[in-house]
Write an enzyme that holds these catalytic residues in place. Structure first.
Site, PDB file in Angstrom:
ATOM      1  N   LYS A   8     -10.918   9.754  -3.575  1.00 37.75           N
ATOM      2  CA  LYS A   8     -11.180   8.660  -5.118  1.00 37.75           C
ATOM      3  C   LYS A   8     -12.898   9.470  -5.542  1.00 37.75           C
ATOM      4  CE  LYS A   8     -11.272   5.581  -8.310  1.00 37.75           C
ATOM      5  NZ  LYS A   8     -10.223   5.169  -9.033  1.00 37.75           N
ATOM      6  N   ASP A  40      -2.056   4.260   3.519  1.00 37.88           N
ATOM      7  CA  ASP A  40      -1.009   3.023   4.077  1.00 37.88           C
ATOM      8  C   ASP A  40      -0.068   3.134   2.970  1.00 37.88           C
ATOM      9  OD1 ASP A  40       0.497   0.953   5.507  1.00 37.88           O
ATOM     10  OD2 ASP A  40      -1.551  -0.007   5.480  1.00 37.88           O
ATOM     11  N   ASP A  65       4.181   3.883   2.060  1.00 39.04           N
ATOM     12  CA  ASP A  65       4.705   2.960   2.038  1.00 39.04           C
ATOM     13  C   ASP A  65       5.401   2.949  -0.141  1.00 39.04           C
ATOM     14  OD1 ASP A  65       4.656   1.842   3.976  1.00 39.04           O
ATOM     15  OD2 ASP A  65       4.985  -0.369   3.082  1.00 39.04           O
TER      16      ASP A  65
END
Ligand code: NAD
Ligand code: IPM
Ligand code: MN
Length: 357
Positions: free
Chosen positions: A193, A249, A253
């Site tokens: 980012k 993380d 997922d």
């Protein structure tokens, strides 16, 4: 006979069920291979352990993990078991990852056959690895957040050493792989980012510095919000992706959701002198003790462990058996992420197909 000392942590929720499945698979592989032996040492760890002993992992168990050849860990944690500060008490991420300095969290996202997945893709067309920085980033603030009733803060920290070693790990991994499914190019994508946050620009610059030592590998850059879209829209483009802890993380997922659910996703937590292997998912309390969990995440984590131990032929025996069970539709992973016919039938389907390499 080659012998390895393996610490197992059965964990909470579905942990003991899926670890049991993986241990049966490993037993069969050892019988057929006849070339190596795994000696197990089971250790308590997680939420139930915390409730019983007041610690989520004892010092002795942490030392056992440090000195083992490998650790096979099942998911831990229960949302009802919390520290006084409100965070969960049963989680071992901080204890093991920081405690053993396991800086690379390797999370393969792969579409297997026989899976009712939401994207229009063929088996093998999604096959990338998220290398999640595992010892710093936002989660270094674990247990250290400060604030009061009106405001709270957790600090994200990147270090040169941390970014260098995880970037190098990602490039080395890309050298061992076959490139992206769509064009066969070896590519490492830096997800950050850096349009907004200086720490992420620091991450990207160091990634670029390390990348100069890998002229054979394409460097690629993607902002993390756009990555969320691309991993759904055209995941076949990706080979290896490296990113900060919290982003890894989340996006791993998300990746799991594209390939039939978290039950398809194993991982390895790797450092220079210790490791542990586990599913990327949690203890799934909503389906614990119902016999419906997909055991493949833990079974495939055990294949990653075998490979790490240098037992590549045995790892292949496991993966080939999983592939054959799925391709023959003897095992089908339903849209809800659970195997048709339940966990036990899925485990049997894999066991039946384990053949000597
Ligand atoms: P989760 O990953 O446990 O479950 C999310 C969803 O995925 C649930 O609907 C669950 O039923 C499903 N799911 C997960 N694994 C599955 C499998 N093998 N087969 C079929 N379906 C599966 O996430 P959560 O519910 O947010 O967290 C539950 C607990 O796990 C919490 O205590 C959390 O902190 C902990 N946790 C632990 C780890 C770990 O040990 N590495 C990782 C993530 C979460
Ligand atoms: C994971 C988990 C852990 C993490 C938690 C439960 C400690 O979500 O392994 O993905 O923070 O990374
Ligand atoms: Mn997670």
């Amino acid at each position: 006979m080659r012998t390895y000392h393996v610490v197992t942590i059965p964990g909470d929720g579905i942990g003991p069920e899926i670890l049991g499945a993986a241990l049966r698979v490993l037993e069969r592989v050892q019988e057929l291979s006849g070339e190596f032996r795994l000696e197990y040492e089971e250790r308590e760890g997680g939420a139930a352990c915390y409730e019983k002993h007041g610690v989520n992992l004892s010092k002795e168990s942490l030392e056992a993990c440090r000195t083992a050849d490998a650790v096979l860990k099942a998911p831990v944690g229960l949302p009802s078991v919390r520290f006084p500060d409100g965070t969960e008490a049963g989680l071992l991420g901080g204890v093991l990852r920081n405690g053993l300095d396991l800086y690379a969290n390797v999370r393969p996202i792969k579409l297997w056959p026989g899976v009712d997945a939401p994207l229009k893709a063929k088996p093998g067309e999604i096959d990338y690895v998220i290398v999640r920085e595992n010892t710093e980033g936002l989660y270094l603030s674990r247990g250290l957040g400060v604030g009061n009733d009106q405001a709270f803060s957790d600090t994200l920290l990147m270090t040169r050493k941390g970014v260098e070693r995880v970037s190098r790990f990602a490039f080395e991994l890309a050298r061992k792989r076959q490139g992206s499914p769509s064009d066969g190019k070896r590519r490492v994508t830096c997800v950050d980012k850096s349009n907004v946050l200086r720490s992420f620009w620091f991450f990207r610059r160091i990634f670029q510095e390390i990348g100069e030592h890998y002229p054979d590998i394409e460097k690629d850059f993607l902002y993390s919000d756009a990555a969320g879209q691309d991993l759904v829209r055209r995941p076949w483009r990706y080979d290896v992706m490296v990113m900060e802890n919290f982003l890894g993380d989340l996006l791993s997922d998300l990746g799991g959701g594209t390939v039939g659910g978290l039950g398809m996703c194993p991982s390895g937590n790797i450092g220079d002198s210790a490791n542990y292997f586990e599913p990327i998912h949690g203890s799934a309390p909503d389906i614990a003790r119902k016999g419906v969990a997909n055991p493949l995440s833990q079974v495939l984590a055990s294949a990653m462990m075998l490979e790490h131990l240098g037992e590549a032929a045995a790892a292949k025996m496991v993966r080939d058996a999983v592939w054959e069970a799925l391709v023959s539709e003897d095992m089908v992973i339903q849209a809800n992420g659970q195997p048709r016919g339940g966990s036990a039938a899925a485990t049997e389907a894999v066991l039946r197909r384990i053949r000597k390499a």
